[in-house]
Design a protein around this motif. Structure first.
Motif, short mmCIF file in Angstrom:
data_model
loop_
_atom_site.label_atom_id
_atom_site.label_comp_id
_atom_site.label_asym_id
_atom_site.label_seq_id
_atom_site.Cartn_x
_atom_site.Cartn_y
_atom_site.Cartn_z
N MET A 85 70.05 20.97 67.68
CA MET A 85 69.03 20.17 67.01
C MET A 85 67.74 20.08 67.82
SD MET A 85 71.33 16.98 65.60
CE MET A 85 69.85 16.09 65.09
N LEU A 86 67.80 20.39 69.13
CA LEU A 86 66.59 20.34 69.92
C LEU A 86 65.60 21.38 69.41
CD1 LEU A 86 67.88 19.80 73.59
CD2 LEU A 86 66.89 18.13 72.03
N PRO A 87 64.30 21.14 69.62
CA PRO A 87 63.29 21.98 68.97
C PRO A 87 63.11 23.36 69.55
CG PRO A 87 62.25 20.28 70.31
CD PRO A 87 63.71 19.97 70.29
N GLY A 88 63.79 23.74 70.61
CA GLY A 88 63.64 25.08 71.17
C GLY A 88 64.59 25.30 72.32
N PRO A 89 64.67 26.54 72.82
CA PRO A 89 65.70 26.87 73.81
C PRO A 89 65.37 26.47 75.24
CG PRO A 89 64.43 28.82 73.27
CD PRO A 89 63.93 27.73 72.36
N ASP A 90 64.09 26.24 75.59
CA ASP A 90 63.72 25.98 76.97
C ASP A 90 63.55 24.49 77.26
OD1 ASP A 90 63.15 28.62 78.55
OD2 ASP A 90 62.37 28.96 76.53
N VAL A 91 64.13 24.07 78.38
CA VAL A 91 64.10 22.67 78.80
C VAL A 91 63.55 22.63 80.22
CG1 VAL A 91 65.47 20.59 79.26
CG2 VAL A 91 66.09 22.11 77.36
N LEU A 92 62.60 21.72 80.47
CA LEU A 92 62.07 21.52 81.81
C LEU A 92 62.49 20.16 82.32
CD1 LEU A 92 60.29 22.27 84.23
CD2 LEU A 92 58.32 21.36 82.97
N VAL A 93 63.13 20.14 83.48
CA VAL A 93 63.55 18.89 84.14
C VAL A 93 62.64 18.68 85.34
CG1 VAL A 93 65.43 17.64 85.24
CG2 VAL A 93 65.92 19.29 83.42
N ILE A 94 62.01 17.53 85.41
CA ILE A 94 61.09 17.22 86.52
C ILE A 94 61.75 16.17 87.40
CG2 ILE A 94 58.81 16.38 87.14
CD1 ILE A 94 57.93 17.34 84.29
N ALA A 95 61.93 16.49 88.68
CA ALA A 95 62.61 15.60 89.61
C ALA A 95 61.68 15.26 90.78
CB ALA A 95 63.89 16.26 90.15
N PRO A 96 61.58 14.00 91.16
CA PRO A 96 60.75 13.67 92.32
C PRO A 96 61.22 14.37 93.59
CG PRO A 96 61.24 11.70 91.05
CD PRO A 96 62.11 12.80 90.50
N HIS A 97 62.55 14.39 93.82
CA HIS A 97 63.13 15.02 95.01
C HIS A 97 64.35 15.84 94.59
CE1 HIS A 97 61.72 10.86 96.09
NE2 HIS A 97 60.93 11.59 96.87
N PRO A 98 64.72 16.83 95.39
CA PRO A 98 65.98 17.52 95.10
C PRO A 98 67.14 16.56 95.24
CG PRO A 98 65.09 18.19 97.24
CD PRO A 98 64.03 17.38 96.58
N VAL A 111 67.46 26.12 81.16
CA VAL A 111 67.04 24.88 81.83
C VAL A 111 66.33 25.22 83.13
CG1 VAL A 111 67.76 22.64 82.72
CG2 VAL A 111 69.03 23.69 80.84
N HIS A 112 65.12 24.70 83.29
CA HIS A 112 64.30 24.94 84.47
C HIS A 112 64.08 23.60 85.18
CE1 HIS A 112 63.29 28.75 82.36
NE2 HIS A 112 63.23 27.96 81.29
N VAL A 113 64.17 23.61 86.50
CA VAL A 113 64.04 22.37 87.28
C VAL A 113 62.88 22.48 88.25
CG1 VAL A 113 65.16 20.78 88.88
CG2 VAL A 113 66.51 21.89 87.08
N LEU A 114 61.99 21.50 88.19
CA LEU A 114 60.91 21.37 89.16
C LEU A 114 61.17 20.14 90.01
CD1 LEU A 114 58.13 21.92 90.42
CD2 LEU A 114 57.09 20.65 88.50
N ALA A 115 61.52 20.35 91.29
CA ALA A 115 61.64 19.25 92.25
C ALA A 115 60.32 19.17 93.00
CB ALA A 115 62.80 19.48 93.20
N VAL A 116 59.69 18.02 93.00
CA VAL A 116 58.32 17.92 93.50
C VAL A 116 58.25 18.04 95.02
CG1 VAL A 116 56.30 16.41 93.71
CG2 VAL A 116 57.50 16.62 91.51
N THR A 117 59.05 17.26 95.75
CA THR A 117 58.86 17.25 97.20
C THR A 117 60.15 16.92 97.94
OG1 THR A 117 57.49 16.34 98.99
CG2 THR A 117 58.19 14.81 97.28
N VAL A 118 60.22 17.41 99.16
CA VAL A 118 61.28 17.02 100.09
C VAL A 118 60.62 16.67 101.42
CG1 VAL A 118 61.74 19.38 100.90
CG2 VAL A 118 63.52 17.65 101.08
#
Length: 250
Positions: A22-35, A56-63
């Protein structure tokens, strides 16, 4: 900048009838402050999305490298943990963007840079991935980094015309492990059954050996399990994760 896009994703058995179609498309972006925030907040959902065939793509901002509560943060170890956790969850690509070698980076003063990072200055940015769905930290987080990343992600996901910038049609906010301590009330009305995927979440949590704490701490595996069990039990599920629906257009 650490590009982890080569992380191999394990092969999982997807379910053709999974209602994530039901989601509108195949790509998902997850944004995380830290790993580790991506796993603590929505690891089961990430695993379920991946098993259902979503990228599913994950962006962890900083460590941060240096002293931390409960120990020491080693940048190389934290990067390795992030890679192992993303692999356990079936993530397609991931990036750890900013490594704070001096332990002095204050991302709360870099709001414009944060927005740019999420919009276009990352290998898994909105411009690069063009996700239909974004999972972002919810507004109720008490940690200053979580608040800064929430504001930046919320701004980056604002509606634009398609010829200017990709606009995720679904934007959901996830909570962190300690965020029952919050002065910001939000309606947690989207619930994801992760019963069949809690083992993958647990594997990813165990990958973060330096970040997990003993039983009784909000960041312990046992306590995360209890929280997910309580969320699921209220809905007749074994385990569930809950989200704030900022936008849901399907």
């Amino acid at each position: 900048m650490s590009d982890l896009s080569s992380t191999p994703a394990p092969v999982r058995d997807g379910t053709a009838g999974d209602h994530f179609s039901m989601l509108p498309g195949p790509d998902v972006l997850v944004i995380a402050p830290h790993p580790d925030d991506e796993t603590l907040g929505c690891g089961g959902t990430i695993a379920r999305l991946a098993a259902a065939g979503h990228r599913v793509h994950v962006l962890a901002v900083t460590v941060r490298v240096g002293r931390m509560w409960g120990g020491h943060s080693d940048g190389d170890v934290r990067t390795s943990e992030f890679k192992l956790a993303c692999s356990a969850l079936g993530v397609t690509s991931a990036e750890l963007a900013w490594r704070d070698e001096e332990g002095s980076l204050d991302i709360t003063t870099r709001q414009r840079d944060l927005v740019n990072l999420i919009e276009r200055d990352s290998a898994v940015s909105l411009a690069a991935v063009r996700p239909a769905t974004a999972l972002i930290p919810a507004a109720g987080g008490f940690h200053q980094d979580h608040q800064a990343v929430h504001r930046a992600a919320f701004a980056a996901c604002r509606v634009h015309s398609p010829d200017l910038k990709p606009t995720p049609r679904a934007v959901l906010g996830y909570s962190g492990a300690e965020e029952a301590w919050s002065s910001h009330a939000e309606p947690w009305r989207v619930h994801v059954d992760i019963s069949a995927h809690w083992e993958a979440k647990e594997e990813a949590l165990r990958a973060y050996g330096t970040q997990m704490r003993p039983d009784g701490n909000p960041r312990s595996i046992a306590q995360v399990r209890r929280v997910d069990a309580a969320a699921g039990g209220a809905l007749g599920m074994r385990y569930a994760e809950t989200f704030v629906p900022y936008r849901l257009s399907v």
